[in-house]
Design a protein around this motif. Structure first.
Motif, PDB file in Angstrom:
ATOM      1  N   VAL A   1      -9.225 -30.487 -94.665  1.00 55.09           N
ATOM      2  CA  VAL A   1      -9.496 -29.520 -93.598  1.00 55.09           C
ATOM      3  C   VAL A   1     -10.701 -28.658 -93.983  1.00 55.09           C
ATOM      4  O   VAL A   1     -11.576 -28.389 -93.145  1.00 55.09           O
ATOM      5  CB  VAL A   1      -8.254 -28.652 -93.293  1.00 55.09           C
ATOM      6  N   SER A   2     -10.776 -28.247 -95.242  1.00 48.11           N
ATOM      7  CA  SER A   2     -11.917 -27.443 -95.694  1.00 48.11           C
ATOM      8  C   SER A   2     -13.228 -28.213 -95.530  1.00 48.11           C
ATOM      9  O   SER A   2     -14.216 -27.674 -95.012  1.00 48.11           O
ATOM     10  CB  SER A   2     -11.746 -27.050 -97.163  1.00 48.11           C
ATOM     11  N   ARG A   3     -13.231 -29.451 -95.947  1.00 45.05           N
ATOM     12  CA  ARG A   3     -14.436 -30.276 -95.845  1.00 45.05           C
ATOM     13  C   ARG A   3     -14.854 -30.477 -94.389  1.00 45.05           C
ATOM     14  O   ARG A   3     -16.033 -30.353 -94.032  1.00 45.05           O
ATOM     15  CB  ARG A   3     -14.198 -31.629 -96.534  1.00 45.05           C
ATOM     16  N   PHE A   4     -13.878 -30.760 -93.513  1.00 45.54           N
ATOM     17  CA  PHE A   4     -14.173 -30.948 -92.097  1.00 45.54           C
ATOM     18  C   PHE A   4     -14.728 -29.666 -91.483  1.00 45.54           C
ATOM     19  O   PHE A   4     -15.722 -29.690 -90.755  1.00 45.54           O
ATOM     20  CB  PHE A   4     -12.907 -31.387 -91.342  1.00 45.54           C
TER      21      PHE A   4
ATOM     22  N   TYR B   1     -18.331 -24.088 -90.162  1.00 37.85           N
ATOM     23  CA  TYR B   1     -17.392 -22.974 -90.306  1.00 37.85           C
ATOM     24  C   TYR B   1     -17.348 -22.556 -91.769  1.00 37.85           C
ATOM     25  O   TYR B   1     -17.388 -23.405 -92.663  1.00 37.85           O
ATOM     26  CB  TYR B   1     -15.972 -23.374 -89.870  1.00 37.85           C
ATOM     27  N   ASP B   2     -17.287 -21.242 -91.986  1.00 32.02           N
ATOM     28  CA  ASP B   2     -17.051 -20.713 -93.323  1.00 32.02           C
ATOM     29  C   ASP B   2     -15.551 -20.831 -93.585  1.00 32.02           C
ATOM     30  O   ASP B   2     -14.750 -20.597 -92.683  1.00 32.02           O
ATOM     31  CB  ASP B   2     -17.499 -19.249 -93.390  1.00 32.02           C
ATOM     32  N   VAL B   3     -15.168 -21.194 -94.798  1.00 34.45           N
ATOM     33  CA  VAL B   3     -13.758 -21.395 -95.130  1.00 34.45           C
ATOM     34  C   VAL B   3     -13.365 -20.469 -96.277  1.00 34.45           C
ATOM     35  O   VAL B   3     -13.989 -20.490 -97.330  1.00 34.45           O
ATOM     36  CB  VAL B   3     -13.475 -22.863 -95.531  1.00 34.45           C
ATOM     37  N   VAL B   4     -12.323 -19.661 -96.047  1.00 39.12           N
ATOM     38  CA  VAL B   4     -11.756 -18.820 -97.096  1.00 39.12           C
ATOM     39  C   VAL B   4     -10.335 -19.316 -97.327  1.00 39.12           C
ATOM     40  O   VAL B   4      -9.530 -19.378 -96.397  1.00 39.12           O
ATOM     41  CB  VAL B   4     -11.744 -17.332 -96.690  1.00 39.12           C
ATOM     42  N   VAL B   5     -10.041 -19.697 -98.580  1.00 42.35           N
ATOM     43  CA  VAL B   5      -8.737 -20.258 -98.930  1.00 42.35           C
ATOM     44  C   VAL B   5      -7.894 -19.185 -99.621  1.00 42.35           C
ATOM     45  O   VAL B   5      -8.344 -18.585-100.593  1.00 42.35           O
ATOM     46  CB  VAL B   5      -8.899 -21.482 -99.861  1.00 42.35           C
ATOM     47  N   ASN B   6      -6.709 -18.948 -99.093  1.00 41.26           N
ATOM     48  CA  ASN B   6      -5.780 -17.993 -99.680  1.00 41.26           C
ATOM     49  C   ASN B   6      -4.503 -18.715-100.083  1.00 41.26           C
ATOM     50  O   ASN B   6      -3.941 -19.471 -99.286  1.00 41.26           O
ATOM     51  CB  ASN B   6      -5.439 -16.888 -98.675  1.00 41.26           C
ATOM     52  N   VAL B   7      -4.040 -18.473-101.302  1.00 42.39           N
ATOM     53  CA  VAL B   7      -2.783 -19.049-101.771  1.00 42.39           C
ATOM     54  C   VAL B   7      -1.628 -18.259-101.154  1.00 42.39           C
ATOM     55  O   VAL B   7      -1.675 -17.036-101.079  1.00 42.39           O
ATOM     56  CB  VAL B   7      -2.701 -18.998-103.316  1.00 42.39           C
ATOM     57  N   THR B   8      -0.604 -18.987-100.690  1.00 46.50           N
ATOM     58  CA  THR B   8       0.567 -18.349-100.084  1.00 46.50           C
ATOM     59  C   THR B   8       1.827 -18.871-100.776  1.00 46.50           C
ATOM     60  O   THR B   8       1.744 -19.738-101.647  1.00 46.50           O
ATOM     61  CB  THR B   8       0.648 -18.672 -98.576  1.00 46.50           C
ATOM     62  N   ASP B   9       2.963 -18.369-100.345  1.00 50.10           N
ATOM     63  CA  ASP B   9       4.238 -18.824-100.911  1.00 50.10           C
ATOM     64  C   ASP B   9       4.512 -20.296-100.606  1.00 50.10           C
ATOM     65  O   ASP B   9       5.225 -20.965-101.338  1.00 50.10           O
ATOM     66  CB  ASP B   9       5.395 -17.984-100.372  1.00 50.10           C
ATOM     67  N   TYR B  10       3.955 -20.805 -99.511  1.00 50.93           N
ATOM     68  CA  TYR B  10       4.244 -22.170 -99.062  1.00 50.93           C
ATOM     69  C   TYR B  10       3.094 -23.126 -99.318  1.00 50.93           C
ATOM     70  O   TYR B  10       3.209 -24.316 -99.058  1.00 50.93           O
ATOM     71  CB  TYR B  10       4.566 -22.176 -97.563  1.00 50.93           C
TER      72      TYR B  10
ATOM     73  N   TRP C   1      -1.214 -22.963 -98.762  1.00 51.79           N
ATOM     74  CA  TRP C   1      -2.491 -22.289 -98.543  1.00 51.79           C
ATOM     75  C   TRP C   1      -2.668 -21.915 -97.075  1.00 51.79           C
ATOM     76  O   TRP C   1      -2.194 -22.588 -96.176  1.00 51.79           O
ATOM     77  CB  TRP C   1      -3.653 -23.200 -98.931  1.00 51.79           C
ATOM     78  N   LYS C   2      -3.421 -20.833 -96.880  1.00 49.31           N
ATOM     79  CA  LYS C   2      -3.867 -20.437 -95.549  1.00 49.31           C
ATOM     80  C   LYS C   2      -5.385 -20.528 -95.582  1.00 49.31           C
ATOM     81  O   LYS C   2      -6.036 -19.878 -96.400  1.00 49.31           O
ATOM     82  CB  LYS C   2      -3.427 -19.013 -95.211  1.00 49.31           C
ATOM     83  N   LEU C   3      -5.928 -21.358 -94.716  1.00 47.66           N
ATOM     84  CA  LEU C   3      -7.373 -21.528 -94.626  1.00 47.66           C
ATOM     85  C   LEU C   3      -7.872 -20.721 -93.442  1.00 47.66           C
ATOM     86  O   LEU C   3      -7.475 -20.980 -92.299  1.00 47.66           O
ATOM     87  CB  LEU C   3      -7.726 -23.009 -94.432  1.00 47.66           C
ATOM     88  N   ASP C   4      -8.704 -19.729 -93.703  1.00 46.98           N
ATOM     89  CA  ASP C   4      -9.291 -18.919 -92.644  1.00 46.98           C
ATOM     90  C   ASP C   4     -10.669 -19.480 -92.356  1.00 46.98           C
ATOM     91  O   ASP C   4     -11.542 -19.483 -93.240  1.00 46.98           O
ATOM     92  CB  ASP C   4      -9.353 -17.442 -93.043  1.00 46.98           C
ATOM     93  N   LEU C   5     -10.877 -19.944 -91.135  1.00 43.88           N
ATOM     94  CA  LEU C   5     -12.131 -20.559 -90.714  1.00 43.88           C
ATOM     95  C   LEU C   5     -12.852 -19.631 -89.766  1.00 43.88           C
ATOM     96  O   LEU C   5     -12.247 -19.111 -88.821  1.00 43.88           O
ATOM     97  CB  LEU C   5     -11.864 -21.886 -90.005  1.00 43.88           C
ATOM     98  N   GLN C   6     -14.141 -19.416 -90.031  1.00 43.69           N
ATOM     99  CA  GLN C   6     -14.953 -18.551 -89.184  1.00 43.69           C
ATOM    100  C   GLN C   6     -16.271 -19.253 -88.908  1.00 43.69           C
ATOM    101  O   GLN C   6     -16.938 -19.720 -89.834  1.00 43.69           O
ATOM    102  CB  GLN C   6     -15.195 -17.212 -89.898  1.00 43.69           C
ATOM    103  N   LYS C   7     -16.646 -19.332 -87.637  1.00 45.61           N
ATOM    104  CA  LYS C   7     -17.885 -20.000 -87.242  1.00 45.61           C
ATOM    105  C   LYS C   7     -19.089 -19.268 -87.835  1.00 45.61           C
ATOM    106  O   LYS C   7     -19.154 -18.055 -87.773  1.00 45.61           O
ATOM    107  CB  LYS C   7     -17.998 -20.050 -85.714  1.00 45.61           C
ATOM    108  N   LEU C   8     -19.999 -20.031 -88.441  1.00 48.98           N
ATOM    109  CA  LEU C   8     -21.207 -19.427 -89.019  1.00 48.98           C
ATOM    110  C   LEU C   8     -22.218 -19.118 -87.937  1.00 48.98           C
ATOM    111  O   LEU C   8     -22.226 -19.708 -86.888  1.00 48.98           O
ATOM    112  CB  LEU C   8     -21.818 -20.388 -90.047  1.00 48.98           C
TER     113      LEU C   8
END
Length: 68
Positions: free
Chosen positions: A41-44, A50-59, A61-68
């Motif tokens: 998903v990050s690569r796509f 899209y800029d990708v910020v990866v956050n580790v979660t309890d389950y 990862w949460k990937l936050d995608l923001q259009k550049l």
């Protein structure tokens, strides 16, 4: 907008992400629970400008995608 792709194996998380990106959204979050989905998903998203910020979660990862 948030996509819950936990429990889905590739390529399903990427396909679900593509459906939303195709609607020209400025930003979204994708929840994943396996490394392959996180990487794919990050690569796509980066390929779709899209800029990708990866956050580790309890389950996983949460990937936050923001259009550049």
């Amino acid at each position: 907008m948030e996509i819950d792709a936990r429990g889905l194996s590739c390529p399903q998380p990427v396909l679900e992400t593509k459906k939303v990106i195709d609607k020209k959204v400025a930003g979204l979050s994708v929840l994943v629970d396996n490394i392959a989905a996180k990487e794919n998903v990050s690569r796509f998203a980066k390929a779709m400008q899209y800029d990708v910020v990866v956050n580790v979660t309890d389950y996983g990862w949460k990937l936050d995608l923001q259009k550049l």
